[in-house]
Design a protein around this motif. Structure first.
Motif, PDB file in Angstrom:
ATOM      1  N   PRO A 200       0.842  -1.195   0.000  1.00  0.00           N
ATOM      2  CA  PRO A 200       0.000   0.000   0.000  1.00  0.00           C
ATOM      3  C   PRO A 200       0.883   1.254   0.000  1.00  0.00           C
ATOM      4  N   LYS A 201       0.404   2.334  -0.640  1.00  0.00           N
ATOM      5  CA  LYS A 201       1.231   3.531  -0.745  1.00  0.00           C
ATOM      6  C   LYS A 201       1.636   4.092   0.624  1.00  0.00           C
ATOM      7  N   ALA A 202       0.784   3.888   1.656  1.00  0.00           N
ATOM      8  CA  ALA A 202       1.124   4.392   2.996  1.00  0.00           C
ATOM      9  C   ALA A 202       2.366   3.678   3.538  1.00  0.00           C
ATOM     10  N   THR A 203       2.420   2.360   3.337  1.00  0.00           N
ATOM     11  CA  THR A 203       3.578   1.564   3.784  1.00  0.00           C
ATOM     12  C   THR A 203       4.817   1.937   2.978  1.00  0.00           C
ATOM     13  N   LEU A 204       4.625   2.017   1.680  1.00  0.00           N
ATOM     14  CA  LEU A 204       5.714   2.367   0.778  1.00  0.00           C
ATOM     15  C   LEU A 204       6.280   3.749   1.132  1.00  0.00           C
ATOM     16  N   ALA A 205       5.401   4.663   1.482  1.00  0.00           N
ATOM     17  CA  ALA A 205       5.817   6.027   1.830  1.00  0.00           C
ATOM     18  C   ALA A 205       6.711   6.013   3.063  1.00  0.00           C
ATOM     19  N   GLN A 206       6.329   5.234   4.081  1.00  0.00           N
ATOM     20  CA  GLN A 206       7.153   5.136   5.293  1.00  0.00           C
ATOM     21  C   GLN A 206       8.531   4.588   4.958  1.00  0.00           C
ATOM     22  N   GLN A 207       8.553   3.550   4.117  1.00  0.00           N
ATOM     23  CA  GLN A 207       9.833   2.938   3.750  1.00  0.00           C
ATOM     24  C   GLN A 207      10.688   3.898   2.939  1.00  0.00           C
ATOM     25  N   LEU A 208      10.058   4.606   2.019  1.00  0.00           N
ATOM     26  CA  LEU A 208      10.812   5.537   1.177  1.00  0.00           C
ATOM     27  C   LEU A 208      11.388   6.682   2.024  1.00  0.00           C
ATOM     28  N   ILE A 209      10.601   7.191   2.969  1.00  0.00           N
ATOM     29  CA  ILE A 209      11.099   8.264   3.845  1.00  0.00           C
ATOM     30  C   ILE A 209      12.335   7.776   4.623  1.00  0.00           C
ATOM     31  N   ARG A 210      12.287   6.541   5.104  1.00  0.00           N
ATOM     32  CA  ARG A 210      13.453   5.966   5.804  1.00  0.00           C
ATOM     33  C   ARG A 210      14.692   5.956   4.921  1.00  0.00           C
ATOM     34  N   VAL A 211      14.516   5.467   3.680  1.00  0.00           N
ATOM     35  CA  VAL A 211      15.647   5.363   2.748  1.00  0.00           C
ATOM     36  C   VAL A 211      16.201   6.758   2.452  1.00  0.00           C
ATOM     37  N   VAL A 212      15.308   7.710   2.225  1.00  0.00           N
ATOM     38  CA  VAL A 212      15.719   9.083   1.911  1.00  0.00           C
ATOM     39  C   VAL A 212      16.513   9.674   3.079  1.00  0.00           C
ATOM     40  N   ILE A 213      15.980   9.511   4.288  1.00  0.00           N
ATOM     41  CA  ILE A 213      16.626  10.098   5.464  1.00  0.00           C
ATOM     42  C   ILE A 213      18.001   9.478   5.701  1.00  0.00           C
ATOM     43  N   GLU A 214      18.086   8.169   5.491  1.00  0.00           N
ATOM     44  CA  GLU A 214      19.362   7.473   5.652  1.00  0.00           C
ATOM     45  C   GLU A 214      20.423   8.045   4.708  1.00  0.00           C
ATOM     46  N   ARG A 215      20.056   8.192   3.440  1.00  0.00           N
ATOM     47  CA  ARG A 215      20.997   8.750   2.453  1.00  0.00           C
ATOM     48  C   ARG A 215      21.300  10.213   2.756  1.00  0.00           C
ATOM     49  N   TYR A 216      20.277  10.947   3.130  1.00  0.00           N
ATOM     50  CA  TYR A 216      20.445  12.375   3.448  1.00  0.00           C
ATOM     51  C   TYR A 216      21.440  12.531   4.596  1.00  0.00           C
ATOM     52  N   ARG A 217      21.274  11.700   5.646  1.00  0.00           N
ATOM     53  CA  ARG A 217      22.171  11.814   6.822  1.00  0.00           C
ATOM     54  C   ARG A 217      23.566  11.393   6.453  1.00  0.00           C
ATOM     55  N   GLN A 218      23.729  10.365   5.630  1.00  0.00           N
ATOM     56  CA  GLN A 218      25.074   9.949   5.207  1.00  0.00           C
ATOM     57  C   GLN A 218      25.760  11.036   4.432  1.00  0.00           C
ATOM     58  N   GLY A 219      24.995  11.652   3.531  1.00  0.00           N
ATOM     59  CA  GLY A 219      25.544  12.747   2.716  1.00  0.00           C
ATOM     60  C   GLY A 219      26.020  13.893   3.579  1.00  0.00           C
ATOM     61  N   ASN A 220      25.332  14.112   4.693  1.00  0.00           N
ATOM     62  CA  ASN A 220      25.686  15.240   5.544  1.00  0.00           C
ATOM     63  C   ASN A 220      26.851  14.985   6.499  1.00  0.00           C
ATOM     64  N   VAL A 221      27.248  13.711   6.653  1.00  0.00           N
ATOM     65  CA  VAL A 221      28.368  13.443   7.545  1.00  0.00           C
ATOM     66  C   VAL A 221      29.651  13.091   6.787  1.00  0.00           C
ATOM     67  N   GLU A 222      29.470  12.645   5.536  1.00  0.00           N
ATOM     68  CA  GLU A 222      30.642  12.240   4.751  1.00  0.00           C
ATOM     69  C   GLU A 222      31.540  13.434   4.446  1.00  0.00           C
TER      70      GLU A 222
END
Ligand code: C5P
Length: 222
Positions: A200-222
């Motif tokens: 369901p798009k609601a589940t997918l949205a939660q997962q996508l936000i997690r993936v985005v935040i993970e990459r965003y945080r990595q980008g900001n510490v590298e």
């Protein structure tokens, strides 16, 4: 996730279709429902982010706690996005922005001609909002690629051409994508990818936000 995980993170999301007016009563548009963008706004807000949703015309309720800006055309969406983009951390473009708009908009309702002759419509290119936001290099940018063929090749090409940080690729067409409550996504970035299976798009949205935040945080510490 708790409601504080994304505290202090500001996310701007575009959603829905745009409408490109021909005259006061007619427009060109597309089948985007806005569901993915609204689900992402809800998921990010629930995780504590501060969300601004710039949305074309849809029939969905605005998730509680989301700052909602209503627009019609691609040009309106571009202007609203750039009015709010300062101080944002992440931009997610889920909107199905019309690639073209009529070259001119009639001020009165267009009338049929006296004879049976056909008419020709001239269309001009709309600005690419996502690419323009990415060009500022001030926010982490996430795009969507909705395709009916060669999905992953087109998606990776868009990642490169638009110079964005991530892209979520999804099939559209008969029985998939637009207007549906569920979907599957392949998320690509410069040196990786992850498959988010049909859900369901609601589940997918939660997962996508997690993936985005993970990459965003990595980008900001590298
Ligand atoms: O190039 P294409 O339209 O397939 O790219 C899709 C991605 O670009 C989506 O994230 C969409 O929101 C964004 N886009 C945009 N402005 C446009 C066209 C697409 O922000 N004019």
């Amino acid at each position: 996730w708790t409601a504080r995980d994304l505290a202090g993170i500001r996310i701007l999301i575009t959603a829905g279709p745009t409408r490109e007016a021909l005259d006061p009563v007619r427009f060109i548009s597309n089948r985007s429902s806005g569901k993915m963008g609204y689900a992402l706004a809800a998921a990010a807000t629930a995780a504590g982010a501060e969300v601004t949703l710039v949305s074309g015309p849809v029939t969905l309720p605005v998730p509680a706690g989301v700052k909602h800006i209503s627009v019609e055309s691609a040009q309106d969406m571009y202007a609203a996005t750039f009015q709010s983009i300062d101080n944002q951390d992440i931009f997610i473009g889920t909107a199905a922005v019309a690639d073209y708009r009529p070259a001119s908009v009639a001020t009165q309702k267009m009338k049929k001609g006296q004879t049976d002759t056909d008419i020709t419509l001239t269309l001009v290119r709309n600005p690419d909002i996502l690419a323009a936001v990415a060009a500022t290099q001030k926010v982490f940018t996430v795009g969507f690629a909705a395709e009916t063929e060669h999905l992953l090749e087109h998606a990776r090409q868009k990642l490169i051409n638009k110079k964005i940080n991530m892209i979520a690729a999804n099939w559209v067409g008969v029985d998939r994508g637009f207007e549906r409550d569920d979907n599957a996504l392949t998320v690509l970035w410069s040196d990786g990818e992850i498959q988010l299976p049909y859900a369901p798009k609601a589940t997918l949205a939660q997962q996508l936000i997690r993936v985005v935040i993970e990459r965003y945080r990595q980008g900001n510490v590298e």
